[in-house]
Scaffold this motif. Structure first.
Motif, PDB file in Angstrom:
ATOM      1  N   ASP A   3       0.792  -1.399   0.132  1.00 30.80           N
ATOM      2  CA  ASP A   3      -0.347  -0.052  -0.289  1.00 30.80           C
ATOM      3  C   ASP A   3       1.046   0.866  -0.483  1.00 30.80           C
ATOM      4  O   ASP A   3       0.595   2.142  -0.756  1.00 30.80           O
ATOM      5  CB  ASP A   3      -0.737   0.039   1.188  1.00 30.80           C
ATOM      6  CG  ASP A   3      -1.783  -0.738   1.032  1.00 30.80           C
ATOM      7  OD1 ASP A   3      -1.911  -1.799   0.295  1.00 30.80           O
ATOM      8  OD2 ASP A   3      -2.652  -1.640   2.100  1.00 30.80           O
ATOM      9  N   LEU A   4       1.511   1.466   0.966  1.00 30.65           N
ATOM     10  CA  LEU A   4       2.558   2.592   1.056  1.00 30.65           C
ATOM     11  C   LEU A   4       3.760   2.667  -0.453  1.00 30.65           C
ATOM     12  O   LEU A   4       3.291   3.612  -0.933  1.00 30.65           O
ATOM     13  CB  LEU A   4       3.768   2.026   1.935  1.00 30.65           C
ATOM     14  CG  LEU A   4       4.515   3.471   2.070  1.00 30.65           C
ATOM     15  CD1 LEU A   4       4.060   4.999   2.602  1.00 30.65           C
ATOM     16  CD2 LEU A   4       5.830   3.362   2.923  1.00 30.65           C
ATOM     17  N   ALA A  62       2.852   1.398  -3.198  1.00 31.96           N
ATOM     18  CA  ALA A  62       1.504   1.940  -4.454  1.00 31.96           C
ATOM     19  C   ALA A  62       1.144   3.541  -4.132  1.00 31.96           C
ATOM     20  O   ALA A  62       1.405   4.399  -4.863  1.00 31.96           O
ATOM     21  CB  ALA A  62       0.537   1.873  -4.811  1.00 31.96           C
ATOM     22  N   ARG A  63       1.102   3.929  -2.771  1.00 34.52           N
ATOM     23  CA  ARG A  63       1.065   5.418  -2.788  1.00 34.52           C
ATOM     24  C   ARG A  63       2.639   6.686  -3.147  1.00 34.52           C
ATOM     25  O   ARG A  63       2.236   7.738  -3.506  1.00 34.52           O
ATOM     26  CB  ARG A  63       0.542   5.181  -2.123  1.00 34.52           C
ATOM     27  CG  ARG A  63      -0.858   5.193  -0.999  1.00 34.52           C
ATOM     28  CD  ARG A  63      -1.416   5.493   0.186  1.00 34.52           C
ATOM     29  NE  ARG A  63      -1.656   7.262   0.232  1.00 34.52           N
ATOM     30  CZ  ARG A  63      -2.324   7.530   1.534  1.00 34.52           C
ATOM     31  NH1 ARG A  63      -1.959   6.748   2.756  1.00 34.52           N
ATOM     32  NH2 ARG A  63      -1.997   8.712   1.923  1.00 34.52           N
ATOM     33  N   THR A 101       4.678   6.315  -5.114  1.00 34.70           N
ATOM     34  CA  THR A 101       5.052   5.625  -6.196  1.00 34.70           C
ATOM     35  C   THR A 101       3.426   6.905  -7.694  1.00 34.70           C
ATOM     36  O   THR A 101       4.274   7.687  -8.555  1.00 34.70           O
ATOM     37  CB  THR A 101       4.799   4.242  -7.394  1.00 34.70           C
ATOM     38  OG1 THR A 101       4.792   3.531  -6.607  1.00 34.70           O
ATOM     39  CG2 THR A 101       4.405   4.591  -9.002  1.00 34.70           C
ATOM     40  N   GLU A 102       2.400   6.988  -6.688  1.00 36.17           N
ATOM     41  CA  GLU A 102       1.646   8.137  -7.555  1.00 36.17           C
ATOM     42  C   GLU A 102       1.579   9.289  -6.963  1.00 36.17           C
ATOM     43  O   GLU A 102       1.933  10.179  -7.828  1.00 36.17           O
ATOM     44  CB  GLU A 102       0.091   7.859  -6.509  1.00 36.17           C
ATOM     45  CG  GLU A 102      -0.495   6.648  -6.650  1.00 36.17           C
ATOM     46  CD  GLU A 102      -1.395   5.997  -5.805  1.00 36.17           C
ATOM     47  OE1 GLU A 102      -2.188   7.758  -5.846  1.00 36.17           O
ATOM     48  OE2 GLU A 102      -2.223   5.380  -5.997  1.00 36.17           O
ATOM     49  N   ALA A 103       2.848   9.464  -5.646  1.00 42.50           N
ATOM     50  CA  ALA A 103       2.783  10.946  -4.796  1.00 42.50           C
ATOM     51  C   ALA A 103       4.859  11.086  -5.926  1.00 42.50           C
ATOM     52  O   ALA A 103       4.963  12.116  -5.482  1.00 42.50           O
ATOM     53  CB  ALA A 103       3.177  11.192  -3.923  1.00 42.50           C
ATOM     54  N   ASP A 143      -0.441   8.413   6.839  1.00 48.94           N
ATOM     55  CA  ASP A 143      -0.611   9.373   5.975  1.00 48.94           C
ATOM     56  C   ASP A 143       0.747   9.486   6.430  1.00 48.94           C
ATOM     57  O   ASP A 143       0.953  10.878   5.668  1.00 48.94           O
ATOM     58  CB  ASP A 143      -2.322   9.636   6.977  1.00 48.94           C
ATOM     59  CG  ASP A 143      -3.163   8.694   6.094  1.00 48.94           C
ATOM     60  OD1 ASP A 143      -2.684   8.658   4.754  1.00 48.94           O
ATOM     61  OD2 ASP A 143      -4.084   8.817   6.905  1.00 48.94           O
ATOM     62  N   LEU A 194       3.929   9.875   4.283  1.00 52.32           N
ATOM     63  CA  LEU A 194       3.697  10.929   3.553  1.00 52.32           C
ATOM     64  C   LEU A 194       3.796  12.126   3.373  1.00 52.32           C
ATOM     65  O   LEU A 194       3.841  12.764   2.983  1.00 52.32           O
ATOM     66  CB  LEU A 194       2.329  10.128   2.917  1.00 52.32           C
ATOM     67  CG  LEU A 194       2.225   8.535   1.896  1.00 52.32           C
ATOM     68  CD1 LEU A 194       1.200   8.091   1.950  1.00 52.32           C
ATOM     69  CD2 LEU A 194       2.798   8.894   0.291  1.00 52.32           C
TER      70      LEU A 194
END
Ligand code: C2E
Ligand code: MG
Ligand code: MG
Ligand code: MG
Length: 281
Positions: A100-101, A103-104, A106-108, A267, A270
């Protein structure tokens, strides 16, 4: 009077023992449910570049707050999970959270950040971790280069199945770090293992480094060996600016510790990345 005193002390000891046993029973009883219902969390501690204090990765650490017994230390969670036959489920939880981390991240736009998962040697002995990781990363479209496993040599690791798994994991391009280096069964010989590409120097050598010439000597020796063998070194447990400074002088490039940040929820992790650096620099 002495006798009376003795009996009271005995009773007190008895009560304390009973508390310990009860606490253990409660935790055993509740852990299964906590795993099943997602009450076990993973928090993430930043790994930073020593020269700039920029975040270059995160280590996933188990966190469980028991409603009546407070925070339960990760080694106890693991010990009990094993006892009640929930270790595989717990490992799934940890790995899923790491994904999950990733993936986030990568998105960021932080695909160059690495996420590390702690693995105990016994999980490797059971023999399904390679499939879990390789299939999982593929299914979620995550690059192996973003992932790392940290192995603690709390017991001698042996056996063909362990070797086979480490080989597959390394071959896929996943980083393998030797955790808590300098303690337990982690030996110089393990550094010859070509699959190991990182060593994490145990906090016992790092905390108070500036006040301990002996520790400085040992850390320097590990840095030299690492350089010679092409192994990256991360220092754990950096709490003081003086220690950070010394580590940098000894040629250490990466570190973790309360000086920079404790483990934080996903959260918040990030959010920390949005800053240019954590802690002093
Ligand atoms: P570890 O992998 O060596 O993790 C580092 C521990 O040191 C963590 O404790 C972290 O909170 C703590 N720490 C980090 N920086 C500092 C610092 O500057 N000062 C001090 N005093 N401590 C610092 P934590 O979270 O209690 O974890 C303890 C151990 O439990 C870990 O040691 C690891 O061996 C194990 N563990 C944690 N999560 C997992 C997991 O998901 N799976 C497995 N198999 N083991 C885990
Ligand atoms: Mg670790
Ligand atoms: Mg460690
Ligand atoms: Mg440790």
């Amino acid at each position: 009077a002495a006798k009376h005193h003795g009996r009271n002390e005995f009773r007190q000891f008895d009560d304390e023992l009973e508390d310990v046993i009860q606490r253990r029973q409660h935790i055993e009883r509740d852990l299964r449910c906590a795993i099943d219902t997602g009450k076990i969390e993973l928090w993430f501690q930043p790994v930073v570049r020593l020269d700039t204090s920029e975040i270059i990765g995160f280590e996933a650490l188990l966190r469980w707050f028991h409603s009546s017994h407070g925070p339960i230390a990760p080694p106890e969670i693991i010990e009990i999970a094993r006892e009640i036959g929930m270790m595989d489920a717990l490992t799934d939880t940890v790995f899923r959270s790491c994904c999950d981390l990733m993936a986030r991240l990568t998105e960021a736009g932080h695909g160059n950040c690495r996420v590390a998962m702690n693995v105990s040697p016994r999980e490797l002995e059971n023999g399904r971790l390679d499939d879990l990781i390789l299939d999982g990363l593929e299914r979620r479209g995550l690059p192996a280069s973003m992932f790392e496993i940290e192995i603690t040599e709390e017991a001698p690791v042996d056996g063909d199945r362990v070797d086979e798994q480490l080989a597959r994991i390394a071959h896929a391009g996943i980083s393998i770090a030797l955790d808590d280096f300098g303690t337990g069964f982690s030996t110089l010989a393990s550094l010859k293992d070509r699959r190991i590409n990182k060593v994490k120097i145990d906090q016992g050598f790092v905390r108070g480094l500036a006040q301990s010439p002996d520790d400085q000597l040992l850390v320097k020796a590990v840095m030299d060996i690492g350089k010679g063998l092409g192994i990256e070194i991360t220092a754990e447990g950096v709490e003081a600016e003086a220690d950070r400074h010394l580590l940098q002088e000894l040629g250490c490039r990466a570190a973790q510790g309360y000086l920079f940040s404790k483990a934080v929820p996903m959260d918040k992790a990030l959010e920390l990345l949005m800053k240019e650096h954590v802690g002093p620099r």
